[in-house]
Design an enzyme around this catalytic site. Structure first.
Site, PDB file in Angstrom:
ATOM      1  N   HIS A  42     -19.033  11.997 -19.243  1.00 26.92           N
ATOM      2  CA  HIS A  42     -20.166  11.174 -18.797  1.00 26.92           C
ATOM      3  C   HIS A  42     -20.030  10.830 -17.314  1.00 26.92           C
ATOM      4  CE1 HIS A  42     -20.042   9.807 -23.184  1.00 26.92           C
ATOM      5  NE2 HIS A  42     -21.252  10.309 -23.059  1.00 26.92           N
ATOM      6  N   SER A 191     -17.101  11.797 -27.111  1.00 28.06           N
ATOM      7  CA  SER A 191     -16.835  10.426 -27.595  1.00 28.06           C
ATOM      8  C   SER A 191     -16.147  10.479 -28.947  1.00 28.06           C
ATOM      9  CB  SER A 191     -18.141   9.650 -27.726  1.00 28.06           C
ATOM     10  OG  SER A 191     -18.787   9.622 -26.484  1.00 28.06           O
TER      11      SER A 191
END
Ligand code: PAF
Length: 283
Positions: A42, A191
């Site tokens: 990210h 994640s």
């Protein structure tokens, strides 16, 4: 007065007020849609957005409509304070962190469906998934009125779906794909990596190794189906029991055959224990 960054807003109206100010000053706006639990992948999207735009919005919203009832919505990793600290360090301008009611008010009845691209690979295994993604991302594009949106190539099929959605709906935004960030041993940042047991984390790098090997075999002239079948055997030998798909496909249309000279990619989804991991590489 110095602005504290990022400005955290939870309503569409507040985000639009900021964006209107920026646009009035002639500034370009980039948006990075995320579900939080920000990792190095990210952060690389945010860095690309900062390099490409005057102002950067990061959206943090765990979107319920892209999870099926039996999936990990409730346990999906969340940590807003840590996410905001990382965005502050990078210098993102605004974090849009809406509550579910802001995104899906009572009576919400619209969904966006992108046909074709969403029916294979991750769409075959998770039939509800891309409808939820296309719906929330179209809302984020319209809400943010950004000029550019940054998505990771790890979710290559998602990049294709949101690009097609924006084109088909005439949303004036450029979708910018950003190269996958990997751990030193090759595992793509996700994640969901935090769910892996130590034993599964040790096995996981074989995913990237295998798709690179499959890509090399296809480049050297092996038939894609045979190369993929060898790949599945290698994964099983390494201890990955459940391979959801290992496909070689056209990088634009996701068809199983592609015209001479067109780019192809190797795509994979596997399950390690309860954790589903995906990855892809160019042939
Ligand atoms: O890739 C993700 O994290 C999500 O699918 C996205 C694009 C933020 C939409 O909820």
């Amino acid at each position: 007065m110095t602005e504290s960054k990022p400005l955290v807003v939870r309503s569409v109206a507040a985000m639009r007020r900021e964006v209107a100010r920026w646009k009035a000053a002639g500034e370009t706006v980039g948006v990075v849609p995320t579900m939080g639990a920000l990792h190095a992948g990210h952060l690389s999207l945010v860095r690309s957005a900062i390099a490409g735009c005057d102002r950067v919005i990061v959206t943090i919203f765990v979107n319920p409509t892209q999870f099926a009832a039996n999936e990990d919505l409730d346990s999906y990793p969340r940590g807003e304070a840590a996410d905001l600290a990382k965005l502050a360090e990078l210098g993102a301008d605004l974090a849009f962190c809406p509550n579910p009611d802001e995104m899906y008010p009572d009576g919400f009845a619209t969904s966006v469906k992108v046909e074709g691209l969403t029916e294979v690979m991750c769409g075959a295994g998770r039939p509800h998934h891309f409808g939820g993604v296309a719906t929330v991302v179209s809302k984020l594009f319209i809400q943010s009125q950004a000029d550019r949106a940054y998505f990771g190539e790890k979710d290559f099929q998602q990049c294709l779906v949101v690009t097609r959605m924006a084109r088909d709906l005439d949303i004036p935004i450029e979708v910018v794909p950003v190269e996958t960030v990997r751990a030193a041993d090759g595992l793509a940042m996700s994640s969901r990596n935090v769910y892996l047991s130590d034993a599964h984390r040790t096995i996981a790098p074989v995913i990237y190794k295998t798709i690179r090997d499959v890509a090399a075999s296809v480049r050297e002239g092996q038939a894609p189906a045979a190369a993929a079948a060898h790949g599945v055997e290698a994964l099983k030998a390494a201890g990955i029991e459940r391979v959801e798909y290992l496909d070689v496909r056209d990088a634009e249309t996701l068809a199983e055959e592609w015209p001479e000279g067109r780019a192809a990619r190797v795509f994979i989804a596997v399950h390690l224990g309860e954790t589903r991991l995906i990855d892809n590489v160019a042939v």
